[in-house]
Design a protein around this motif. Structure first.
Motif, PDB file in Angstrom:
ATOM      1  N   THR A   1       0.608  18.338   2.311  1.00 50.40           N
ATOM      2  CA  THR A   1       0.262  17.143   1.866  1.00 50.40           C
ATOM      3  C   THR A   1       0.974  15.955   2.411  1.00 50.40           C
ATOM      4  N   GLY A   2      -0.473  14.638   2.700  1.00 51.88           N
ATOM      5  CA  GLY A   2       0.215  13.818   3.100  1.00 51.88           C
ATOM      6  C   GLY A   2      -0.366  12.500   1.668  1.00 51.88           C
ATOM      7  N   SER A   3       0.860  11.611   1.975  1.00 53.96           N
ATOM      8  CA  SER A   3       0.194  10.432   0.970  1.00 53.96           C
ATOM      9  C   SER A   3      -0.257   9.214   1.881  1.00 53.96           C
ATOM     10  N   GLY A   4      -0.855   8.626   1.299  1.00 52.75           N
ATOM     11  CA  GLY A   4      -1.214   7.066   1.995  1.00 52.75           C
ATOM     12  C   GLY A   4      -1.438   6.351   0.200  1.00 52.75           C
ATOM     13  N   SER A   5      -0.812   5.071   0.670  1.00 52.70           N
ATOM     14  CA  SER A   5      -0.826   4.294  -0.659  1.00 52.70           C
ATOM     15  C   SER A   5      -1.301   2.551   0.623  1.00 52.70           C
ATOM     16  N   GLU A   6      -1.473   1.850  -0.858  1.00 55.42           N
ATOM     17  CA  GLU A   6      -1.639   0.624  -0.650  1.00 55.42           C
ATOM     18  C   GLU A   6      -1.464  -0.446  -1.334  1.00 55.42           C
ATOM     19  N   ASN A   7      -1.216  -2.034  -1.779  1.00 61.04           N
ATOM     20  CA  ASN A   7      -1.317  -2.841  -2.960  1.00 61.04           C
ATOM     21  C   ASN A   7      -2.424  -3.737  -1.889  1.00 61.04           C
ATOM     22  N   PHE A   8      -2.725  -4.414  -3.281  1.00 63.62           N
ATOM     23  CA  PHE A   8      -3.692  -4.263  -3.232  1.00 63.62           C
ATOM     24  C   PHE A   8      -4.225  -5.792  -4.406  1.00 63.62           C
TER      25      PHE A   8
ATOM     26  N   GLN B   1      -5.184   6.785  -7.520  1.00 63.01           N
ATOM     27  CA  GLN B   1      -5.251   6.836  -8.492  1.00 63.01           C
ATOM     28  C   GLN B   1      -4.994   5.202  -8.060  1.00 63.01           C
ATOM     29  N   ILE B   2      -5.234   4.092  -9.270  1.00 64.80           N
ATOM     30  CA  ILE B   2      -4.733   3.310  -9.320  1.00 64.80           C
ATOM     31  C   ILE B   2      -3.974   2.456 -10.157  1.00 64.80           C
ATOM     32  N   THR B   3      -3.074   2.468  -9.989  1.00 66.82           N
ATOM     33  CA  THR B   3      -1.614   1.643 -10.219  1.00 66.82           C
ATOM     34  C   THR B   3      -1.278   0.934 -10.635  1.00 66.82           C
ATOM     35  N   GLY B   4      -0.221  -0.017 -12.038  1.00 68.53           N
ATOM     36  CA  GLY B   4      -0.256  -1.322 -11.772  1.00 68.53           C
ATOM     37  C   GLY B   4       0.511  -1.581 -10.388  1.00 68.53           C
ATOM     38  N   LYS B   5       1.255  -2.350  -9.643  1.00 67.13           N
ATOM     39  CA  LYS B   5       1.811  -2.418  -8.535  1.00 67.13           C
ATOM     40  C   LYS B   5       3.552  -2.270  -9.285  1.00 67.13           C
ATOM     41  N   ASN B   6       4.389  -1.923  -8.999  1.00 71.13           N
ATOM     42  CA  ASN B   6       5.725  -1.923  -9.483  1.00 71.13           C
ATOM     43  C   ASN B   6       6.188  -1.866 -10.585  1.00 71.13           C
ATOM     44  N   SER B   7       4.834  -1.117 -11.412  1.00 76.37           N
ATOM     45  CA  SER B   7       4.438  -0.503 -13.106  1.00 76.37           C
ATOM     46  C   SER B   7       5.153   0.342 -13.706  1.00 76.37           C
TER      47      SER B   7
ATOM     48  N   GLY C   1      -6.839  11.195 -12.776  1.00 69.48           N
ATOM     49  CA  GLY C   1      -7.274  10.092 -11.787  1.00 69.48           C
ATOM     50  C   GLY C   1      -6.507   8.409 -12.923  1.00 69.48           C
ATOM     51  N   ALA C   2      -5.796   8.031 -12.307  1.00 73.39           N
ATOM     52  CA  ALA C   2      -5.228   6.385 -13.096  1.00 73.39           C
ATOM     53  C   ALA C   2      -5.779   5.785 -12.464  1.00 73.39           C
TER      54      ALA C   2
ATOM     55  N   ALA D   1      -3.006   1.615  -5.156  1.00 71.60           N
ATOM     56  CA  ALA D   1      -3.497   2.897  -4.332  1.00 71.60           C
ATOM     57  C   ALA D   1      -2.796   4.092  -4.056  1.00 71.60           C
ATOM     58  N   SER D   2      -3.389   4.461  -4.158  1.00 70.32           N
ATOM     59  CA  SER D   2      -2.880   5.914  -2.961  1.00 70.32           C
ATOM     60  C   SER D   2      -3.266   7.574  -4.019  1.00 70.32           C
ATOM     61  N   ILE D   3      -3.682   8.163  -2.675  1.00 72.22           N
ATOM     62  CA  ILE D   3      -3.973   9.490  -2.664  1.00 72.22           C
ATOM     63  C   ILE D   3      -3.768  10.547  -1.600  1.00 72.22           C
TER      64      ILE D   3
END
Length: 241
Positions: free
Chosen positions: A37-44, A205-211, A219-220, A230-232
């Protein structure tokens, strides 16, 4: 001649048994597979804001209540425009009317109700890509109290208009992360990575940055924070050679 035929038949049986047995062993012991399982995330940062508020008037006479509400509507509209909000971004919803009743009691027993007047409510919605401007106005909206308008606002909601592009980027990152993990595991086990058998995507998933928000199975999708993460995940299954 009979002996030759018997020998040939016996050899045929032996060969058939060998090939059938070998095929069974191969089926019973398939090639090794590895699942990773791999993951990817990005702040925006959100590029679209939606802000809503409501104002009301109460009066015994319906016509007078409506006229007062229309006056407040014009005050609200001109105030928002004076703050730099474009008129096309201001949407007023239809008026909601509620009859106000007051319950009557005698000796603690309910005996009916009497009409007190009409409460008229109207909401306004502002949707704009000028996030900072709308944030500023939402914090200053209490200035309408000085103009005789009781305006109740809700916290702004934040969205991102390039979600589709962001999701593609996240899938690419998660897939690459999973592939690198699989290669490392195969290498450490003395083998090499074979063909990809299966790939499945996890929940976006989309969550608040550092929340510190919890992820959801469905899915959030955070709308409270302007800055988000954002992460998946991607699950890949490879053959090992």
């Amino acid at each position: 001649m009979k002996y030759i035929s018997a020998i040939i038949f016996a050899i045929a049986i032996v060969l058939a048994s060998y090939f059938l047995g070998n095929a069974y062993v191969e089926r019973a012991q398939p090639k090794g597979v590895i699942s990773v399982t791999g993951s990817g995330s990005e702040n925006f940062t959100s590029d679209l804001i939606v802000w809503e508020g409501k104002f009301s008037r109460t009066f015994p006479n319906l016509k007078q209540a409506f006229e007062d509400l229309e006056s407040d509507k014009e005050i609200v509209k001109q105030y928002l425009i004076s703050k730099g909000i474009k008129s096309e971004n201001i949407v007023f919803n239809s008026v909601q009317t509620i009859e106000q009743q007051e319950n009557q009691y005698q000796n603690g027993n309910y005996v009916g109700s009497i009409f007190k007047g009409y409460e008229l409510n109207q909401s306004v919605k502002i949707e704009s890509v000028d996030v900072e401007l709308i944030e500023k106005v939402s914090r200053e909206i209490t200035e309408l109290l000085n103009k005789g308008v009781q305006f109740n606002s809700t916290p702004p909601r934040y969205y991102y208009t390039k979600i589709s592009d962001l999701k593609i980027s996240m899938i690419s990152k998660a897939t690459e992360d999973a592939r690198l993990r699989a290669e490392k595991i195969a290498e450490n086990s003395g083998g090499s990575l074979g063909k990809l058998n299966n790939a499945s995507m996890g929940v976006f998933q989309i969550t608040g940055k550092n929340s510190g928000e919890d992820y959801s199975w469905s899915g959030a999708y955070n709308t409270q924070d302007k800055k988000k993460t954002a992460s998946i995940t991607m699950r890949l299954e490879y053959e090992i050679e």
